[in-house]
Scaffold this active site. Structure first.
Site, PDB file in Angstrom:
ATOM      1  N   ALA A 127       0.824  -1.211   0.000  1.00  0.00           N
ATOM      2  CA  ALA A 127       0.000   0.000   0.000  1.00  0.00           C
ATOM      3  C   ALA A 127       0.856   1.258   0.000  1.00  0.00           C
ATOM      4  O   ALA A 127       0.472   2.283  -0.550  1.00  0.00           O
ATOM      5  CB  ALA A 127      -0.944   0.003   1.195  1.00  0.00           C
ATOM      6  N   THR A 128       2.050   1.197   0.626  1.00  0.00           N
ATOM      7  CA  THR A 128       2.921   2.377   0.657  1.00  0.00           C
ATOM      8  C   THR A 128       3.337   2.771  -0.754  1.00  0.00           C
ATOM      9  O   THR A 128       3.292   3.943  -1.129  1.00  0.00           O
ATOM     10  CB  THR A 128       4.163   2.102   1.516  1.00  0.00           C
ATOM     11  OG1 THR A 128       3.732   1.804   2.839  1.00  0.00           O
ATOM     12  CG2 THR A 128       5.091   3.293   1.533  1.00  0.00           C
ATOM     13  N   GLN A 184      -6.612  -0.974   5.592  1.00  0.00           N
ATOM     14  CA  GLN A 184      -7.272  -1.582   6.755  1.00  0.00           C
ATOM     15  C   GLN A 184      -8.740  -1.895   6.480  1.00  0.00           C
ATOM     16  O   GLN A 184      -9.433  -2.418   7.344  1.00  0.00           O
ATOM     17  CB  GLN A 184      -7.188  -0.625   7.958  1.00  0.00           C
ATOM     18  CG  GLN A 184      -5.790  -0.326   8.432  1.00  0.00           C
ATOM     19  CD  GLN A 184      -5.183  -1.466   9.241  1.00  0.00           C
ATOM     20  OE1 GLN A 184      -5.871  -2.413   9.623  1.00  0.00           O
ATOM     21  NE2 GLN A 184      -3.896  -1.382   9.509  1.00  0.00           N
ATOM     22  N   SER A 204      -3.311  -3.463   0.542  1.00  0.00           N
ATOM     23  CA  SER A 204      -2.155  -4.100   1.165  1.00  0.00           C
ATOM     24  C   SER A 204      -2.425  -5.575   1.412  1.00  0.00           C
ATOM     25  O   SER A 204      -3.476  -5.944   1.905  1.00  0.00           O
ATOM     26  CB  SER A 204      -1.863  -3.413   2.500  1.00  0.00           C
ATOM     27  OG  SER A 204      -0.894  -4.134   3.216  1.00  0.00           O
ATOM     28  N   HIS A 206      -0.622  -7.773   3.432  1.00  0.00           N
ATOM     29  CA  HIS A 206      -0.427  -8.353   4.753  1.00  0.00           C
ATOM     30  C   HIS A 206      -1.393  -7.817   5.808  1.00  0.00           C
ATOM     31  O   HIS A 206      -1.338  -8.229   6.956  1.00  0.00           O
ATOM     32  CB  HIS A 206       1.021  -8.210   5.212  1.00  0.00           C
ATOM     33  CG  HIS A 206       1.406  -6.832   5.641  1.00  0.00           C
ATOM     34  ND1 HIS A 206       1.654  -6.511   6.950  1.00  0.00           N
ATOM     35  CD2 HIS A 206       1.609  -5.699   4.931  1.00  0.00           C
ATOM     36  CE1 HIS A 206       1.990  -5.229   7.027  1.00  0.00           C
ATOM     37  NE2 HIS A 206       1.970  -4.720   5.826  1.00  0.00           N
ATOM     38  N   THR A 244       9.288  -7.608 -12.631  1.00  0.00           N
ATOM     39  CA  THR A 244       8.589  -8.881 -12.737  1.00  0.00           C
ATOM     40  C   THR A 244       7.556  -8.990 -11.633  1.00  0.00           C
ATOM     41  O   THR A 244       7.877  -8.799 -10.458  1.00  0.00           O
ATOM     42  CB  THR A 244       9.581 -10.051 -12.606  1.00  0.00           C
ATOM     43  OG1 THR A 244      10.586  -9.915 -13.596  1.00  0.00           O
ATOM     44  CG2 THR A 244       8.878 -11.390 -12.745  1.00  0.00           C
ATOM     45  N   CYS A 330       6.367   6.986  24.367  1.00  0.00           N
ATOM     46  CA  CYS A 330       7.465   6.072  24.667  1.00  0.00           C
ATOM     47  C   CYS A 330       7.550   4.926  23.673  1.00  0.00           C
ATOM     48  O   CYS A 330       8.581   4.306  23.524  1.00  0.00           O
ATOM     49  CB  CYS A 330       7.301   5.503  26.070  1.00  0.00           C
ATOM     50  SG  CYS A 330       7.697   6.709  27.325  1.00  0.00           S
TER      51      CYS A 330
END
Lengths: 406, 141
Positions: A127-128, A184, A204, A206, A244, A330
């Site tokens: 997706a990026t 998502q 995406s 994954h 490819t 954090c």
């Protein structure tokens, strides 16, 4: 040419897609025991293997970060990793033809999930990359009256669903391109690129129980949306994405899309039930818990809760048996708290106190109950250790304190 | 951002949460108790550190409460362990670098140890402030 046509006819008889809907994956608390002894691929003469260590692994409640492969997806991919290893762009032999057929079948599976034509699907590395192609299109086609709207379909941090159909309608009427990052959302909520007037969509692998390293971009043909390629080379994927096409990965993506289409309704119902169970149990047992994000326009599998007076990373440390994520500074690489929570106006201290629970296709009721029980226990414990909780119990208004800054 | 750092916590840090020592509160109003409250909720780090000092100026008890990450909790917990048995002057010499070294804190967590040092100093300062008016009273008598 004749040889290829004959081969095609023969190949058409063999089904490439995953078979009929198989039984749902087995349930059960999966504190899995894993053999951590390193296995060498090359057998060595100096025998004695190290003693096998059994280690329990945490429950996985972080599906927004990534998802495990659906076993049906792996089944679909394996032949292309082992036997049918041809380059799908090889035009002169059966290895190439069978690989190309698999690639085109996968393309159809992806298109079918979002109501698109297969010619509108370009495979990418994820997706990026798809997002970059979509945005670069704007830079190359800039004219006074051209602009692009880009909105996430479902937010990965708080699960909020954007009004995509309404946005699409507005963009279409103003002749503005509309791109959505649906990583998502694909396979989880119904999407139709025509009903919703979407021009560009990022997909995406994954995030939908498919393999990592693969995705797709949907690019509307009518009216034509022109994009500029990010990478040049042999002109594959209609010149829009040279390189490819990785057949095993796209077969996995296609299979994941088809499985998602079959399972969408069942998954959504089951995940909603589990999500309600999680939030209600937690809210019933703990005061001062806030759910972040619009409760109505919300994808149930992504629950973001702020536990006031307890810092997010300390709760993640306490919940070491469960794989979770937090919006606290954090836990971020930049040491900034979640920009999403800041954008929706969450108080900064609540942003530091946020935890994201991900419920997915394979999450069980026992896993939810275990997570809830541990969460309640450790929030109570951390509140006992919290000076803020103590001050609130003593009736002090925290907003009235002049805090020191480091 | 929800990108997790791929740094797992050192076991020393986790130990301070799983086997807590000195969590709690001392009587804030007592003249022998110094209270330090440092940090800010908006920063995700608040430490309260209290010391109880005897007539000879020796710290005989210490307590802490912390709103913060595992490293912050461990740093303040260690601070209470280290001040116990020290005099008020000796406690001033506790350095954040020693705390960080003891807990094997990664560079990104050094600010937690700095806040713990600030908490010690704030508690000592509060104690000292409480002693001064009493000295004047004693001199008057």
């Amino acid at each position: 040419m004749l040889l290829r046509t004959a081969w095609r006819r023969a190949a058409a008889a063999v089904p490439v897609a995953p078979g009929s809907r198989s039984e749902a994956p087995t349930r059960g608390l999966r504190l899995r025991v894993v053999d951590h002894a390193p296995q060498s691929a090359v057998p060595s003469d100096t025998a004695t293997a190290p003693p096998a260590e059994s280690v329990l692994r945490p429950l996985y409640m972080d599906v927004q970060a990534t998802t495990p492969l659906d076993p049906r997806v792996l089944d679909a991919m394996l032949p292309y990793l082992v036997n049918y290893y041809g380059n799908p762009h090889s035009r002169t032999h059966a290895y190439g033809w069978e690989s190309e057929a698999a690639m085109e079948h996968a393309r159809q599976q992806v298109a079918s999930l979002i109501g698109a034509d297969p010619r509108e699907i370009i495979f990418t590395s994820g997706a990026t990359e798809s997002n970059n192609i979509a945005i670069k299109e704007l830079e190359s086609a800039i004219q006074p009256d051209t602009s692009l709207v880009s909105v996430m379909t479902v937010n990965n941090e708080i699960g909020v669903k954007q009004p995509i159909a309404e946005i699409g309608q507005i963009c279409s009427s103003r002749k503005v391109y509309f791109h959505t990052d649906a990583a998502q959302a694909v396979g989880k909520i119904p999407l139709d690129v025509n009903d919703m007037k979407i021009d560009l969509m990022s997909i995406s692998g994954h995030k939908i129980y498919g393999p990592k390293g693969v995705g797709a971009i949907y690019i509307r043909r009518r009216p034509r949306v022109r994009v500029e390629a990010l990478q040049s080379g042999g002109g594959q994927e209609r010149g829009m994405r040279s390189g490819t096409v990785p057949t095993p990965l796209v077969v996995g993506l296609g299979a994941a899309c088809e499985v998602a289409q079959q399972e969408m309704e069942y998954d959504h119902k089951r995940i909603s039930k589990l999500a309600d169970r999680l939030t209600q149990k937690i809210m019933k047992s703990l005061p001062d818990v806030v759910m972040n994000g619009d409760p109505e326009h919300h994808y149930p599998g992504c629950i973001n809760l702020s536990f006031a007076y307890v810092e997010g990373e300390s709760l993640l440390m306490a919940l070491k048996d469960v794989a979770l994520s937090s919006g606290s500074a954090c836990t971020s690489a930049s040491l900034e708290p979640s920009y999403v929570l800041r954008a929706i106006g969450t108080d900064e201290d609540l942003a530091h106190s946020s935890i994201r629970f991900g419920i997915g296709r394979f999450t069980t009721e026992e896993e939810v109950d275990y997570t809830v029980e541990k969460c309640i226990h450790h929030v109570k414990r951390l509140r006992e250790m919290s000076p803020l909780w103590e001050m609130v119990q003593d009736g002090i208004d925290l907003k009235s304190i002049k805090w020191t800054q480091h | 951002s929800l990108i997790d750092r791929s740094v797992s916590l050192p076991p020393q840090v986790v130990d301070h949460y799983e086997n807590p020592r000195n969590v709690g509160s001392l009587d804030k109003t007592s003249k022998n108790v110094g209270t330090g409250l440092v940090g800010a909720p908006a920063c995700g780090d608040v430490m309260k550190l209290q010391i109880q000092v005897d007539e000879k100026g020796k710290i005989v008890d210490a307590r802490f409460k912390t709103f913060g990450c595992g490293s912050a909790i461990a740093s303040s917990s260690l601070a209470t362990e280290w001040v116990k048995g020290k005099t008020v002057e000796e406690a001033l010499t506790i350095k954040n670098t020693d705390i960080a070294k003891e807990l094997c804190l990664p560079p990104v967590k050094l600010h937690c140890s700095m806040l713990a040092e600030d908490a010690i100093k704030a508690a000592l300062a509060d104690y000292k402030l409480k002693q001064e008016p009493k000295k004047e009273e004693a001199e008057k008598k």
